[in-house]
Write a protein that holds these residues in place. Structure first.
Motif, mmCIF file in Angstrom:
data_model
loop_
_atom_site.group_PDB
_atom_site.id
_atom_site.type_symbol
_atom_site.label_atom_id
_atom_site.label_comp_id
_atom_site.label_asym_id
_atom_site.label_seq_id
_atom_site.Cartn_x
_atom_site.Cartn_y
_atom_site.Cartn_z
ATOM 1 N N THR A 289 0.831 -1.209 0.000
ATOM 2 C CA THR A 289 0.000 0.000 0.000
ATOM 3 C C THR A 289 0.863 1.256 0.000
ATOM 4 N N GLU B 136 15.881 5.191 3.118
ATOM 5 C CA GLU B 136 14.470 4.807 3.229
ATOM 6 C C GLU B 136 14.357 3.316 2.929
ATOM 7 N N ILE B 137 13.646 2.598 3.796
ATOM 8 C CA ILE B 137 13.424 1.175 3.545
ATOM 9 C C ILE B 137 11.954 0.982 3.176
ATOM 10 N N GLY B 138 11.704 0.415 1.983
ATOM 11 C CA GLY B 138 10.332 0.214 1.501
ATOM 12 C C GLY B 138 9.910 1.361 0.609
ATOM 13 N N GLY C 19 8.151 1.310 -2.093
ATOM 14 C CA GLY C 19 6.731 1.184 -2.449
ATOM 15 C C GLY C 19 6.408 2.001 -3.686
ATOM 16 N N SER C 20 5.439 2.911 -3.562
ATOM 17 C CA SER C 20 5.029 3.769 -4.688
ATOM 18 C C SER C 20 6.062 4.847 -5.003
ATOM 19 N N ALA C 21 6.977 5.092 -4.083
ATOM 20 C CA ALA C 21 7.991 6.164 -4.158
ATOM 21 C C ALA C 21 7.421 7.550 -3.836
ATOM 22 N N VAL D 143 15.589 1.553 -0.509
ATOM 23 C CA VAL D 143 15.698 0.120 -0.800
ATOM 24 C C VAL D 143 14.298 -0.487 -0.855
ATOM 25 N N GLU D 144 14.007 -1.190 -1.930
ATOM 26 C CA GLU D 144 12.713 -1.870 -2.103
ATOM 27 C C GLU D 144 12.969 -3.325 -2.458
ATOM 28 N N THR E 127 16.328 -4.790 5.277
ATOM 29 C CA THR E 127 16.695 -4.987 6.685
ATOM 30 C C THR E 127 18.220 -5.053 6.838
ATOM 31 N N ALA F 91 9.357 2.093 6.208
ATOM 32 C CA ALA F 91 7.931 2.236 5.889
ATOM 33 C C ALA F 91 7.198 0.905 5.934
ATOM 34 N N VAL G 151 2.266 -2.515 6.491
ATOM 35 C CA VAL G 151 2.501 -3.870 5.963
ATOM 36 C C VAL G 151 3.795 -4.399 6.586
ATOM 37 N N LEU H 147 7.508 -5.773 7.268
ATOM 38 C CA LEU H 147 8.886 -5.690 6.780
ATOM 39 C C LEU H 147 9.401 -7.131 6.732
ATOM 40 N N LEU H 148 9.629 -7.613 5.524
ATOM 41 C CA LEU H 148 10.118 -8.980 5.360
ATOM 42 C C LEU H 148 11.636 -8.946 5.270
HETATM 43 N N1 SAH Z 1 6.328 4.545 1.640
HETATM 44 C C1 SAH Z 1 5.711 3.590 0.773
HETATM 45 C C2 SAH Z 1 5.232 2.423 1.600
HETATM 46 C C3 SAH Z 1 5.088 1.182 0.836
HETATM 47 S S1 SAH Z 1 4.526 -0.202 1.758
HETATM 48 C C4 SAH Z 1 4.537 4.249 0.077
HETATM 49 O O1 SAH Z 1 3.894 5.096 0.712
HETATM 50 O O2 SAH Z 1 4.257 3.917 -1.064
HETATM 51 C C5 SAH Z 1 6.038 -0.927 2.313
HETATM 52 C C6 SAH Z 1 6.987 -1.374 1.249
HETATM 53 O O3 SAH Z 1 8.046 -2.053 1.909
HETATM 54 C C7 SAH Z 1 6.442 -2.337 0.216
HETATM 55 O O4 SAH Z 1 6.657 -1.824 -1.056
HETATM 56 C C8 SAH Z 1 7.250 -3.633 0.439
HETATM 57 O O5 SAH Z 1 7.517 -4.341 -0.756
HETATM 58 C C9 SAH Z 1 8.510 -3.076 1.052
HETATM 59 N N2 SAH Z 1 9.307 -4.015 1.848
HETATM 60 C C10 SAH Z 1 8.901 -4.959 2.714
HETATM 61 N N3 SAH Z 1 9.961 -5.600 3.248
HETATM 62 C C11 SAH Z 1 11.074 -5.019 2.705
HETATM 63 C C12 SAH Z 1 12.483 -5.218 2.850
HETATM 64 N N4 SAH Z 1 13.001 -6.135 3.670
HETATM 65 N N5 SAH Z 1 13.311 -4.432 2.130
HETATM 66 C C13 SAH Z 1 12.844 -3.490 1.299
HETATM 67 N N6 SAH Z 1 11.524 -3.259 1.116
HETATM 68 C C14 SAH Z 1 10.656 -4.015 1.807
#
Ligand code: SAH
Length: 223
Positions: free
Chosen positions: A69, A93-95, A97-99, A115-116, A145, A160, A213, A215-216
């Motif tokens: 999301t 920034e970690i995640g 997502g949409s950028a 990082v995505e 991570t 994120a 969502v 963090l994997l």
């Molecule tokens: N700030 C973004 C949030 C996206 S949701 C926005 O507003 O669009 C969180 C994102 O974290 C997802 O795109 C998911 O794929 C990513 N994510 C989950 N685990 C991750 C990991 N270990 N490393 C990088 N990205 C990860």
């Protein structure tokens, strides 16, 4: 005529963006002038799927595909305000997502390293950032991570997605005096933690409940 209806819809989206800034941010205490200026400027509707453009400025997270999301505008503004960026920082920034948050960071600091995990989202996000000419952003596809050690230390790190605990590599890649913001908790609800790195380790405080969502990854939840 196509041109005038396009113009009208752009005006409507700008109106919706201004209402978002007033009712979802300023009225709820997100009032850092730099954050507000950035959120007034960045066209959030370009970061959502075409079918959801009319909901881009709603007070909600929205699906961006792959079960991920784009975060609710308020939580993005709240997190960015907590980082108190001045404009000179290097931020991880970690995640991506949409950028969307990536673009806001590009407005608020000197260099963004994002990082995505999911390649499709990274590619899509890069395309929108290029269209908007945010050239101070580097995106890496991989497990966030682990951080992104090549460019460390970072003055700020923003995660994120929700984690069981602060991933150790992120703590190590934070500069002394730097700030890290991350949702910590179980899979359904988390507490937003703001940590700062001191010579004695991380000093943490809780900012309130949130829901992200997962963090994997190696130092996150098993995927
Ligand atoms: N700030 C973004 C949030 C996206 S949701 C926005 O507003 O669009 C969180 C994102 O974290 C997802 O795109 C998911 O794929 C990513 N994510 C989950 N685990 C991750 C990991 N270990 N490393 C990088 N990205 C990860």
């Amino acid at each position: 005529m196509a041109v005038s209806s396009n113009t009208r819809s752009v005006t409507a989206l700008e109106g919706a963006r201004e209402r978002m800034v007033r009712t979802q941010l300023l009225d709820r205490g997100v009032n850092d002038p730099r954050v507000i200026d950035a959120m007034r400027k960045v066209p959030r509707h370009l970061f959502v799927e075409p079918a959801l453009v009319n909901r881009a400025y709603d007070d909600d997270p929205l699906p961006i595909g792959a079960k991920q999301t784009i975060s609710q505008p308020y939580i993005v503004g709240y997190m960015l305000q907590a980082l108190a960026l001045k404009g000179t920082e290097r931020v991880l920034e970690i995640g991506t997502g949409s950028a969307y948050q990536t673009a806001l960071l590009a407005e608020l600091c000197a260099n963004v390293f994002s990082v995505e995990k999911l390649r499709n989202l990274a590619v899509q996000g890069r395309a929108v950032l290029d269209e908007l000419r945010y050239y101070n952003v580097a995106i890496h596809v991989g497990d966030g991570t682990l951080g992104w050690s090549e460019h460390a230390p970072y003055d700020a790190i923003v995660v994120a997605a929700g984690a069981p605990r602060v991933p150790e590599p992120l703590a190590q890649q934070l500069a002394f005096g730097g700030r890290l913001i991350i949702p910590i908790g179980d899979r359904t609800s988390q507490v937003l933690k703001l940590a700062s790195r001191t010579p004695n380790g991380l000093e943490e405080r809780s900012l309130g409940e949130c829901r992200f969502v997962k963090l994997l990854g190696k130092y996150g939840w098993p995927g």
